[in-house]
Every structure is written in C-alpha cells, then in structure tokens.
Enzyme design. Sequence first.
Site, PDB file in Angstrom:
ATOM      1  N   ILE A 118       0.825  -1.202   0.000  1.00 44.34           N
ATOM      2  CA  ILE A 118       0.000   0.000   0.000  1.00 44.34           C
ATOM      3  C   ILE A 118       0.865   1.260   0.000  1.00 44.34           C
ATOM      4  O   ILE A 118       1.902   1.311   0.657  1.00 44.34           O
ATOM      5  CB  ILE A 118      -0.930  -0.001   1.230  1.00 44.34           C
ATOM      6  CG1 ILE A 118      -1.883  -1.216   1.183  1.00 44.34           C
ATOM      7  CG2 ILE A 118      -1.728   1.287   1.337  1.00 44.34           C
ATOM      8  CD1 ILE A 118      -2.665  -1.438   2.472  1.00 44.34           C
ATOM      9  N   CYS A 119       0.424   2.280  -0.765  1.00 41.83           N
ATOM     10  CA  CYS A 119       1.034   3.613  -0.733  1.00 41.83           C
ATOM     11  C   CYS A 119       2.482   3.584  -1.256  1.00 41.83           C
ATOM     12  O   CYS A 119       2.723   3.228  -2.396  1.00 41.83           O
ATOM     13  CB  CYS A 119       0.941   4.172   0.685  1.00 41.83           C
ATOM     14  SG  CYS A 119       1.365   5.921   0.858  1.00 41.83           S
ATOM     15  N   ILE A 120       3.467   3.906  -0.423  1.00 39.26           N
ATOM     16  CA  ILE A 120       4.865   3.919  -0.840  1.00 39.26           C
ATOM     17  C   ILE A 120       5.529   2.554  -0.666  1.00 39.26           C
ATOM     18  O   ILE A 120       6.606   2.300  -1.221  1.00 39.26           O
ATOM     19  CB  ILE A 120       5.661   5.005  -0.059  1.00 39.26           C
ATOM     20  CG1 ILE A 120       7.047   5.274  -0.670  1.00 39.26           C
ATOM     21  CG2 ILE A 120       5.769   4.629   1.420  1.00 39.26           C
ATOM     22  CD1 ILE A 120       7.011   5.819  -2.077  1.00 39.26           C
TER      23      ILE A 120
END
Length: 217
Positions: free
Chosen positions: A135-137
């Site tokens: 998720i995300c970075i």
Amino acid sequence: MKKIAVLLSGSGVFDGSEIHESVLTMLALTKLGASYHCFAPDIKQMHVVNHLTGEVVAEESRNVLDESARIARGEISATEQLDIEEFDGLIIPGGFGAAKNLCNFATNGSDCEISLEVSDFISEFADAKKPVGFICIAPVMIPLLYGAGVTGTIGDDIDTAQAFNLMGGHHQDAVVQDIVVDEVNKVVSTPAYMLAGNIAEANEGIEKLVKKVLEMV
C-alpha cells in the site's frame, strides 16, 4: 478462517506506518471474515518526527516494534518470530516508515536496500507463493523482492515510478481507487495516500486490495 500478517513500520505517517492505512487494512480484513496478526522489525527508527510541526526531533530515538505496538494495541510480534505456516498472506501499509525503516528508499531512491529483517520476512511469503499486498509507498520494495519485470504501482508520481522501473520493476500508473495485480507473483498494490485526498478515498483502494489478497489465497 484465512489469516493475514500485517507488517508495520512504526506509528505515524512521517516516520512510521500511516495510521489510517493500517487501521483500514485491519478493518477490511475483519469485515471480510479474515483474522490478522501484526508484525514489525525490532530495529531503531531512522528518526523521530514531530507530527505537529513536521520537524525531526534529533534528540529522540524510538524502536519500530515498540511504536508499531501502539497501532496493534499490543498484539504484535517481531518479524523474526514469523511461522509462515500460520499465515495465508501479507499486507504492508504505507507511510514514510515503509521508506525509512523497512527500507531506505527515502534517502537512497533506486539505490535503496531493504532491511535484512524485513527482506527475510517478506521473502518467506514470496517463496511460499503466498499473496502480498503493498500500500502507498510500500510498493517501492516490490522490484527488490520479486525481481525484474514484476508489476506494481505507487500511483502516478513520475520520479517514484521511474525509480521503480530503474530497480527492475514494471510500474503501472493508477488512480487512487485502483489496484494493480501481478498474477504471476501474487502481488497486489494500490496508491492510497500517495494520491488520496481523504480517508474515504484511501479506503476504496485498500478495501479492493484486501479483497484481492484474500481471493488469491
């Protein structure tokens, strides 16, 4: 009941796990009838950030496992305690801790390395062909873990996408609601707060990612 490991990287978006993403992940797992257990590496944080001012507090030092326990309500284990046979998959929320504590992408970019404790932990899932959601970075770690040609997304940030490709991955642009699935490697990724303007937007992609990870078990 399917059981998923959740890998945390501290507590707080600027120096640890993104708290919204972490809680939304655990909520989605529970709503879909799965159980989960949290893990974190027992290592020192890169640094401590005052989340009110955004400034680094040079005189403070914190431990990633201790801080992650805040999100996990104390129900957490060190990564070295993993018994892979107990788990069907893994999900890794974002936050700067994923790029500072789990790996050093925040400082080294495409020349980054993953913490040994973290690399060993995630590789157990990869080697066992169990699905992993990033998720995300957190997806910046995907090429280093799965090798050349693996597909993932961090959204549409040009510089981060270029670094992903330089590390051998195949980056696929995505909007906040999207998930990108690499069926061969059993890898799922979503941008969440790389693009989300609010918690509801982040939740859309996270719910899809959690559902897909469970389907791939």
